[in-house]
Scaffold this active site. Structure first.
Site, PDB file in Angstrom:
ATOM      1  N   CYS A   1      48.009  36.295  47.799  1.00  0.00           N
ATOM      2  CA  CYS A   1      49.072  36.412  46.784  1.00  0.00           C
ATOM      3  C   CYS A   1      50.421  35.879  47.274  1.00  0.00           C
ATOM      4  CB  CYS A   1      49.194  37.858  46.323  1.00  0.00           C
ATOM      5  SG  CYS A   1      49.117  39.064  47.647  1.00  0.00           S
TER       6      CYS A   1
ATOM      7  N   HIS B   1      55.864  40.551  44.578  1.00  0.00           N
ATOM      8  CA  HIS B   1      56.257  40.233  45.946  1.00  0.00           C
ATOM      9  C   HIS B   1      57.505  39.325  45.914  1.00  0.00           C
ATOM     10  CE1 HIS B   1      52.633  42.026  47.199  1.00  0.00           C
ATOM     11  NE2 HIS B   1      51.949  40.996  47.650  1.00  0.00           N
TER      12      HIS B   1
HETATM   13  N1  LIG Z   1      46.381  43.889  44.597  1.00  0.00           N
HETATM   14  C1  LIG Z   1      46.860  42.668  44.766  1.00  0.00           C
HETATM   15  O1  LIG Z   1      48.051  42.401  44.520  1.00  0.00           O
HETATM   16  C2  LIG Z   1      45.971  41.556  45.217  1.00  0.00           C
HETATM   17  C3  LIG Z   1      46.465  40.252  45.173  1.00  0.00           C
HETATM   18  C4  LIG Z   1      45.651  39.201  45.590  1.00  0.00           C
HETATM   19  C5  LIG Z   1      44.382  39.451  46.030  1.00  0.00           C
HETATM   20  N2  LIG Z   1      43.930  40.747  46.089  1.00  0.00           N
HETATM   21  C6  LIG Z   1      42.555  40.951  46.540  1.00  0.00           C
HETATM   22  O2  LIG Z   1      41.782  41.301  45.384  1.00  0.00           O
HETATM   23  C7  LIG Z   1      40.729  42.200  45.767  1.00  0.00           C
HETATM   24  C8  LIG Z   1      40.863  43.488  44.934  1.00  0.00           C
HETATM   25  O3  LIG Z   1      42.099  44.101  45.225  1.00  0.00           O
HETATM   26  P1  LIG Z   1      42.696  45.315  44.383  1.00  0.00           P
HETATM   27  O4  LIG Z   1      44.096  45.416  44.823  1.00  0.00           O
HETATM   28  O5  LIG Z   1      42.377  45.171  42.942  1.00  0.00           O
HETATM   29  O6  LIG Z   1      41.862  46.547  44.998  1.00  0.00           O
HETATM   30  P2  LIG Z   1      41.608  48.004  44.368  1.00  0.00           P
HETATM   31  O7  LIG Z   1      42.664  48.355  43.390  1.00  0.00           O
HETATM   32  O8  LIG Z   1      41.392  48.904  45.533  1.00  0.00           O
HETATM   33  O9  LIG Z   1      40.226  47.836  43.579  1.00  0.00           O
HETATM   34  C9  LIG Z   1      39.003  47.652  44.259  1.00  0.00           C
HETATM   35  C10 LIG Z   1      37.883  47.476  43.256  1.00  0.00           C
HETATM   36  O10 LIG Z   1      36.670  47.341  44.010  1.00  0.00           O
HETATM   37  C11 LIG Z   1      35.704  48.242  43.494  1.00  0.00           C
HETATM   38  N3  LIG Z   1      34.717  48.650  44.490  1.00  0.00           N
HETATM   39  C12 LIG Z   1      34.916  49.392  45.593  1.00  0.00           C
HETATM   40  N4  LIG Z   1      33.731  49.611  46.228  1.00  0.00           N
HETATM   41  C13 LIG Z   1      32.786  48.973  45.500  1.00  0.00           C
HETATM   42  C14 LIG Z   1      31.376  48.827  45.610  1.00  0.00           C
HETATM   43  N5  LIG Z   1      30.697  49.362  46.614  1.00  0.00           N
HETATM   44  N6  LIG Z   1      30.722  48.106  44.662  1.00  0.00           N
HETATM   45  C15 LIG Z   1      31.387  47.563  43.628  1.00  0.00           C
HETATM   46  N7  LIG Z   1      32.726  47.674  43.444  1.00  0.00           N
HETATM   47  C16 LIG Z   1      33.410  48.368  44.382  1.00  0.00           C
HETATM   48  C17 LIG Z   1      36.526  49.420  43.036  1.00  0.00           C
HETATM   49  O11 LIG Z   1      35.737  50.218  42.147  1.00  0.00           O
HETATM   50  P3  LIG Z   1      35.931  51.822  42.067  1.00  0.00           P
HETATM   51  O12 LIG Z   1      37.152  52.020  41.221  1.00  0.00           O
HETATM   52  O13 LIG Z   1      34.679  52.247  41.410  1.00  0.00           O
HETATM   53  O14 LIG Z   1      36.097  52.306  43.474  1.00  0.00           O
HETATM   54  C18 LIG Z   1      37.677  48.697  42.344  1.00  0.00           C
HETATM   55  O15 LIG Z   1      37.269  48.246  41.060  1.00  0.00           O
HETATM   56  C19 LIG Z   1      40.896  42.447  47.271  1.00  0.00           C
HETATM   57  O16 LIG Z   1      40.067  41.563  47.985  1.00  0.00           O
HETATM   58  C20 LIG Z   1      42.362  42.104  47.519  1.00  0.00           C
HETATM   59  O17 LIG Z   1      42.617  41.696  48.836  1.00  0.00           O
HETATM   60  C21 LIG Z   1      44.681  41.783  45.678  1.00  0.00           C
END
Ligand SMILES: NC(=O)c1ccc[n+]([C@@H]2O[C@H](COP(=O)([O-])OP(=O)(O)OC[C@H]3O[C@@H](n4cnc5c(N)ncnc54)[C@H](OP(=O)(O)O)[C@@H]3O)[C@@H](O)[C@H]2O)c1
Length: 333
Positions: free
Chosen positions: A128, A237
Site C-alpha cells: 500500500c 497512509h
Molecule cells: N489493510 C490494508 O490497508 C492493506 C493494504 C494493502 C494490502 N493489505 C494486505 O491485504 C491482505 C488482507 O489484509 P486485511 O488488512 O484485510 O486483513 P484482515 O482485516 O485481518 O482480514 C483478513 C481476512 O482473512 C480471512 N482469513 C483469516 N484466516 C483465514 C483462513 N484460514 N481461511 C480463509 N480466510 C481467512 C479473515 O477471515 P475471518 O474474518 O473469518 O477471520 C479476513 O477476512 C493482507 O495480506 C494484507 O497484508 C492490506
C-alpha cells in the site's frame, strides 16, 4: 458470454470489505462468492441488491470461479493459491507472498498496465505505501528520472487490518487495553516498526518500497531509503518523500505535471494552509500530493521534497485490485 464469477478470499477483512464496496461502486457485472475462515461462515453481506452468505474457504471452493480477489495474509494465501490454480482461476492478490516472483506481474494500472497481459494465473497488487508513493511520483519520474528516494511513512492502523482498527478504537477509550495487532499501545503513541527487522535493522515493510518500486518501474538500479512508522490514524497512509533525480528539478514543471497526473490530486498551497492530510484522503481513490519544494540541502538542484496521502485500503489495496480486474475484463472482451 456467461456472467463472470468472482470470489473474494478474505471477504470479512478490511481489504475484503472494501473490495465488496468497490465492485458495487464500479458496477462490476458478476456472480459474487465470499470466502473467509470458519469463524465467519454464515455471515451475510449485501451486494447488488442480493444477500451473499460467507462460506468457509476450502480446497474445492474455487471450482467454477473465474477470478479470485485475494485479501488474506501471506500464510493463508500460500495455502489456498494451489487450490485456485487447480481450478484455473486467475488470482489478483493483495498479500506480499508472490509480489517479487518473476512470473507474477506487479501492477499499478496508472503506471504499468501493460504488465497485466504477462500474467500466468497470478497478478500481484503492490504494497500500500508503495502504491501511494509511486502514483504520486510517476509523472515526476518520467520527466526528471528519479534514481534515489528517501521516504518516511506515517501509516494508519487499518493497514494492520480489522485488529489494528479495534486496537486504536479501544485504546482511545481506555489506554490500558493491550494491543493485538502491534507490539506497543498505539493510541497517543507511534511505533517505528512495521514488519520484522533484518540483521541491518531494516524492516520488511521498508524493503518493499525499494524492491517493489524497482519491479513496477522496471528500474533495477533505483535506490530507496525508507523509515516506516505506524501512527494513531484510522485510515490513509501519509509519506514524506525526497527524490534525487538525473535531471535538475523544476518545481513549476513538477506542479504542472501533477495537475494532470492520473490518480493524483495536487493540493499545494501552503501559504493558505492547503496540503494533503489523511482525514481528507480517506474513503476516496486519489493520492493527494503537496508541500512541493526544492531540497535546500542539495546545492545541485537535482532533489525535491513532497508530502502525499492516500487511502491505503482503497487505492493502496481494494481499488487497485478492482482496476486490475476491470483491465482484465476489458481485455477479454
Ligand atoms: N489493510 C490494508 O490497508 C492493506 C493494504 C494493502 C494490502 N493489505 C494486505 O491485504 C491482505 C488482507 O489484509 P486485511 O488488512 O484485510 O486483513 P484482515 O482485516 O485481518 O482480514 C483478513 C481476512 O482473512 C480471512 N482469513 C483469516 N484466516 C483465514 C483462513 N484460514 N481461511 C480463509 N480466510 C481467512 C479473515 O477471515 P475471518 O474474518 O473469518 O477471520 C479476513 O477476512 C493482507 O495480506 C494484507 O497484508 C492490506
Amino acid at each position: 458470454m456467461s456472467k463472470l464469477t468472482i470470489a473474494i478470499a478474505g471477504a470479512t477483512g478490511a481489504v475484503g470489505q472494501q473490495m465488496l464496496q468497490c465492485l458495487e461502486e464500479r458496477k462490476i457485472d458478476c456472480e459474487l462468492r465470499l470466502f473467509a475462515s470458519y469463524r465467519s461462515a454464515g455471515k451475510a453481506f449485501s451486494f447488488q441488491g442480493k444477500e451473499i452468505v460467507v462460506e468457509e474457504l476450502k480446497e474445492e471452493s474455487f471450482e467454477n470461479i473465474d477470478i479470485v480477489l485475494g485479501a488474506t495474509e501471506n500464510d493463508i494465501t500460500k495455502k489456498w493459491m494451489p487450490w485456485a490454480q487447480k481450478h484455473h482461476a486467475v488470482v489478483i492478490d493483495n498479500s506480499s507472498a508472490y509480489r517479487l516472483d518473476p512470473n507474477v506481474p506487479l501492477v499499478i494500472p496508472e503506471i504499468n498496465p501493460e504488465d497485466i497481459q504477462k500474467h500466468q494465473g497470478i497478478i500481484a497488487n503492490p504494497n500500500c505505501a508503495t502504491i501511494i508513493a509511486l502514483v504520486a511520483l510517476n509523472q515526476l519520474h518520467q520527466e526528471f528520472h528519479i534514481h534515489r528516494m528517501i521516504v518516511s511513512t506515517y501509516q494508519a492502523v487499518s493497514g494492520a487490518g480489522v485488529k489494528g482498527v479495534k486496537d486504536l478504537e479501544n485504546q482511545v477509550k481506555d489506554p490500558s487495553i493491550p494491543s493485538t495487532a502491534f507490539p506497543y499501545p498505539i493510541a497517543f503513541n507511534l511505533i517505528p516498526q512495521i514488519g520484522d527487522f533484518d540483521e541491518n535493522g531494516i524492516s520488511k515493510e521498508e524493503w518493499k518500497l525499494q524492491n517493489e518500486s524497482r519491479k513496477i518501474w522496471h528500474d533495477p538500479n533505483l535506490l530507496v531509503n525508507c523509515t516506516c512508522v505506524r501512527v494513531p490514524i484510522l485510515r490513509s497512509h501519509s509519506e514524506s518523500i525526497t527524490i534525487e533525480c538525473d535531471q535538475p528539478v523544476n518545481i513549476d514543471k513538477a506542479r504542472e505535471l501533477l495537475e494532470s497526473a492520473e490518480g493524483v490530486k495536487l493540493v499545494d498551497d501552503p501559504q493558505n494552509q492547503q496540503y494533503p492530510m489523511p482525514l481528507d484522503t480517506s474513503d476516496q481513490d486519489l493520492v493527494f500530493v503537496g508541500r512541493l519544494r526544492k531540497d535546500p540541502s542539495d546545492p545541485t538542484g537535482h532533489s525535491m521534497i513532497l508530502f502525499c496521502c492516500g487511502d491505503q485500503i482503497r487505492k493502496g489495496a481494494a481499488t487497485n485490485a478492482v482496476q486490475i480486474l476491470q483491465a482484465l475484463i476489458q481485455n477479454q472482451n
